[in-house]
Scaffold this active site. Structure first.
Site, PDB file in Angstrom:
ATOM      1  N   HIS A  52       0.833  -1.216   0.036  1.00 22.92           N
ATOM      2  CA  HIS A  52      -0.121   0.110  -0.049  1.00 22.92           C
ATOM      3  C   HIS A  52       0.841   0.984   0.194  1.00 22.92           C
ATOM      4  O   HIS A  52       2.115   1.064   0.003  1.00 22.92           O
ATOM      5  CB  HIS A  52      -0.806  -0.006   1.261  1.00 22.92           C
ATOM      6  CG  HIS A  52      -0.175  -0.134   2.577  1.00 22.92           C
ATOM      7  ND1 HIS A  52       0.665   0.589   3.001  1.00 22.92           N
ATOM      8  CD2 HIS A  52      -0.404  -1.181   3.350  1.00 22.92           C
ATOM      9  CE1 HIS A  52       1.176   0.143   4.030  1.00 22.92           C
ATOM     10  NE2 HIS A  52       0.671  -1.023   4.450  1.00 22.92           N
TER      11      HIS A  52
HETATM   12  P1  TYD Z   1      -1.558  -2.539   7.894  1.00 24.19           P
HETATM   13  O1  TYD Z   1      -0.958  -1.187   8.030  1.00 24.19           O
HETATM   14  O2  TYD Z   1      -2.453  -2.908   6.400  1.00 24.19           O
HETATM   15  O3  TYD Z   1      -0.490  -3.365   7.946  1.00 24.19           O
HETATM   16  P2  TYD Z   1       0.822  -3.855   7.139  1.00 24.19           P
HETATM   17  O4  TYD Z   1       1.074  -2.508   6.232  1.00 24.19           O
HETATM   18  O5  TYD Z   1       1.975  -4.213   8.005  1.00 24.19           O
HETATM   19  O6  TYD Z   1       0.330  -5.090   6.153  1.00 24.19           O
HETATM   20  O7  TYD Z   1      -2.371  -2.568   9.096  1.00 24.19           O
HETATM   21  C1  TYD Z   1      -2.969  -3.953   9.416  1.00 24.19           C
HETATM   22  C2  TYD Z   1      -4.150  -3.934  10.214  1.00 24.19           C
HETATM   23  O8  TYD Z   1      -4.035  -3.287  11.201  1.00 24.19           O
HETATM   24  C3  TYD Z   1      -5.263  -2.722   9.360  1.00 24.19           C
HETATM   25  O9  TYD Z   1      -6.491  -3.564   9.502  1.00 24.19           O
HETATM   26  C4  TYD Z   1      -5.303  -1.595  10.165  1.00 24.19           C
HETATM   27  C5  TYD Z   1      -4.878  -1.972  11.426  1.00 24.19           C
HETATM   28  N1  TYD Z   1      -3.804  -0.890  12.327  1.00 24.19           N
HETATM   29  C6  TYD Z   1      -4.572  -0.285  13.034  1.00 24.19           C
HETATM   30  O10 TYD Z   1      -5.538  -0.311  13.510  1.00 24.19           O
HETATM   31  N2  TYD Z   1      -3.648   0.682  13.814  1.00 24.19           N
HETATM   32  C7  TYD Z   1      -2.371   1.043  13.246  1.00 24.19           C
HETATM   33  O11 TYD Z   1      -1.724   2.076  13.790  1.00 24.19           O
HETATM   34  C8  TYD Z   1      -1.865   0.314  11.921  1.00 24.19           C
HETATM   35  C9  TYD Z   1      -0.459   0.357  11.633  1.00 24.19           C
HETATM   36  C10 TYD Z   1      -2.717  -0.879  11.613  1.00 24.19           C
END
Ligand code: TYD
Length: 135
Positions: A52
């Protein structure tokens, strides 16, 4: 932002026979005011995180333990930053597609951000990202 705006930032190292210490401060070692910290751990072998971009959010990523690769793409150029020491990290400005891969066993990724969590700041669709970059 272009890929050249992403960079490795070396952190202070206080070497001591009792063990070493490193640190970073807002607007000093990290070029933004920190608002949020999260970490990624217990990543099963072969998994990737991310996939992303953020419209506004800036991040700084450190391998506090173990190693992994941060892969960044600005819509034109791609660059991989391999992190494997706790005394440097990669600054990831906004507007870059990123994923993190090749996590070693028991690796720990610490990520600091200049924003509170906002689902609206994510671009999770690669075609949408390309439109965001190129119109
Ligand atoms: P995401 O940022 O998509 O993880 P990565 O980039 O490591 O694959 O986040 C995964 C899940 O966690 C998503 O449902 C959102 C949640 N999340 C939060 O609730 N708060 C946060 O600060 C972060 C980073 C993620």
């Amino acid at each position: 932002m272009k890929i050249d705006n992403a960079k490795i930032i070396d952190l202070p190292k206080v070497l001591d026979d009792r063990g070493n210490l490193s640190f970073f401060q807002s607007m000093d070692h990290v070029p933004f005011e920190m608002k949020r910290v999260y970490w990624i751990y217990d990543v099963p072998g072969g998994e990737k995180r991310g996939g992303h971009a953020f419209k506004e959010q800036h991040e700084f990523i450190i391998a506090l333990s173990g190693s992994f690769d941060v892969v960044l793409f600005d819509g034109t150029d791609e660059k991989t930053f391999s992190l494997n020491r706790s005394y440097y990290g990669v600054y990831v400005p906004n507007g870059l597609w990123r994923h993190i891969q090749n996590f070693s066993t028991n690796s720990l990724a610490l990520i600091v951000s200049d924003m509170a969590y906002s689902a609206d700041d994510y671009i999770r669709d690669f075609d949408e990202f390309k439109k965001f970059k190129h119109g």
